[in-house]
Design a protein around this motif. Sequence first.
Motif, short mmCIF file in Angstrom:
data_model
loop_
_atom_site.label_atom_id
_atom_site.label_comp_id
_atom_site.label_asym_id
_atom_site.label_seq_id
_atom_site.Cartn_x
_atom_site.Cartn_y
_atom_site.Cartn_z
N PRO A 1 19.55 11.71 88.65
CA PRO A 1 20.46 11.05 87.70
C PRO A 1 20.63 11.75 86.36
CG PRO A 1 19.12 9.43 88.83
CD PRO A 1 18.58 10.76 89.24
N SER A 2 19.58 12.31 85.78
CA SER A 2 19.74 12.94 84.48
C SER A 2 20.19 14.39 84.59
CB SER A 2 18.43 12.86 83.68
OG SER A 2 17.43 13.65 84.29
N THR A 3 20.19 14.93 85.80
CA THR A 3 20.74 16.28 86.04
C THR A 3 21.67 16.19 87.25
OG1 THR A 3 18.77 16.83 87.35
CG2 THR A 3 18.78 17.54 85.05
N PRO A 4 22.82 15.54 87.10
CA PRO A 4 23.68 15.26 88.25
C PRO A 4 24.29 16.50 88.89
CG PRO A 4 24.78 14.68 86.19
CD PRO A 4 23.36 14.98 85.85
N TRP A 5 24.16 17.65 88.23
CA TRP A 5 24.65 18.89 88.85
C TRP A 5 23.75 19.35 89.98
CZ3 TRP A 5 23.75 18.15 83.65
CH2 TRP A 5 22.51 18.56 83.16
N TRP A 6 22.58 18.75 90.15
CA TRP A 6 21.72 19.02 91.29
C TRP A 6 21.90 17.91 92.32
CZ3 TRP A 6 20.09 23.46 92.50
CH2 TRP A 6 19.69 24.38 91.52
N VAL A 7 22.31 18.28 93.52
CA VAL A 7 22.58 17.29 94.56
C VAL A 7 21.81 17.63 95.84
CG1 VAL A 7 24.84 16.68 93.65
CG2 VAL A 7 24.65 18.53 95.33
N ARG A 8 21.51 16.60 96.58
CA ARG A 8 20.85 16.76 97.88
C ARG A 8 21.92 16.98 98.94
NH1 ARG A 8 16.31 13.14 100.98
NH2 ARG A 8 17.02 13.55 103.11
N ILE A 9 21.77 18.08 99.70
CA ILE A 9 22.71 18.39 100.77
C ILE A 9 21.95 18.51 102.08
CG2 ILE A 9 24.39 20.05 101.66
CD1 ILE A 9 25.39 18.54 99.23
N ASP A 10 22.25 17.63 103.01
CA ASP A 10 21.63 17.71 104.33
C ASP A 10 22.09 18.98 105.03
OD1 ASP A 10 20.41 15.30 103.87
OD2 ASP A 10 21.83 14.12 105.05
N GLY A 11 21.14 19.69 105.59
CA GLY A 11 21.45 20.92 106.31
C GLY A 11 21.43 22.18 105.47
N ALA A 12 21.25 22.04 104.15
CA ALA A 12 21.18 23.23 103.31
C ALA A 12 19.86 23.96 103.54
CB ALA A 12 21.32 22.85 101.84
N SER A 13 19.94 25.26 103.69
CA SER A 13 18.76 26.11 103.90
C SER A 13 19.15 27.54 103.57
CB SER A 13 18.26 26.02 105.35
OG SER A 13 19.17 26.69 106.22
N TRP A 14 18.24 28.48 103.75
CA TRP A 14 18.57 29.89 103.47
C TRP A 14 19.73 30.36 104.34
CZ3 TRP A 14 18.62 33.98 106.83
CH2 TRP A 14 18.01 33.78 108.07
N ARG A 15 19.88 29.79 105.54
CA ARG A 15 20.96 30.18 106.45
C ARG A 15 22.32 29.67 105.99
NH1 ARG A 15 18.84 31.55 111.56
NH2 ARG A 15 16.69 30.89 111.93
N GLN A 16 22.30 28.48 105.39
CA GLN A 16 23.52 27.83 104.88
C GLN A 16 23.21 27.32 103.49
OE1 GLN A 16 25.72 25.76 108.57
NE2 GLN A 16 23.65 24.98 108.32
N PRO A 17 23.25 28.19 102.48
CA PRO A 17 22.73 27.82 101.16
C PRO A 17 23.42 26.64 100.50
CG PRO A 17 22.95 30.19 101.36
CD PRO A 17 23.62 29.60 102.56
#
Length: 314
Positions: free
Chosen positions: A119-135
């Motif tokens: 919430p205090s850094t909304p530019w950081w979001v959780r993305i399902d499936g994100a990894s080194w292969r699909q950054p």
Amino acid sequence: MDDAVKGCCAVSRNAGEPAPASAPAAAPSVAGERSNAIFIPGGRSHVGMDNPVIPLDGEGPARSVKLNDYRLEAQTVTIGRFADFVAATGYVSEAERFGWSAVFAGLLPAETEVTGNAPSTPWWVRIDGASWRQPEGPGSSIDDRLDHPVTQVSHADALAFAEWVGGRLPSEAEWERAAHGGVRGRKFAWGNDEPDDETIFCNIWQGTFPHTNTMADGYMGTAPARSFEPNEGGFYNMAGNVWEWTADPYRIRSLSRHAKKRNADAVAANERLLKGGSFLCHISYCYRYRIAARMALTPDSAASNVGFRVAYDA
């Protein structure tokens, strides 16, 4: 992700989230190769600065250290090298096993499905499936950036790769020695000239964070690992681009009340130390692309701006 685990320009995974199953070990019979590891002679060196810019981070005062001979790779480990490691060993990264990772929202297409944020850094979001292969998550690709630093890698991932090539992660003192070249009081890897929105030395943010990046340096996200001029020691991108995992735990050398509380929290979370800043740093928000600057993350964390380089005993 939540406020309790937010970082300045990266975020740690939530405390208490179940850890994924252990990753397969790198196959010792299929060893990787070093990439331009530069020799640094041992001797007296120093860590930190006498006039710290962010004292609460433990940037100073400067302290003397003694180093053994060692080698440090000139650049951060690239996506292409990490892909070779995975192909040779079958290694599965922690972000893949968790099933998600932290992505800088400014890198995402508007239609991307976001499953959480800090919430205090909304530019950081959780993305399902994100990894080194699909950054940036499903649909993103690494095909056109194999020479960029690998990102979305945890401390354990970095250690596993380093072991595969017969190396290790550098200590904070070794990392700083490579950055400052033995010059006490040096602020940046190139010297003391301050970068700004027009004067470009490295890949950091230009404009108003987090809303407007003019990309005067040519990049919205990471740049190739050998972008910009190396310092006189031959080391690339020791300021900006990606934060780099080190071998050290995060600790503040001070007897202050703040330091004791911060260190207790760091021990409880097993936080590890990172150096160098990233493409998200700006003097108005995260003035941590200086040599003495430091950041902490829990070891299972991964993000759009976190990578590593490898050190070796000489």
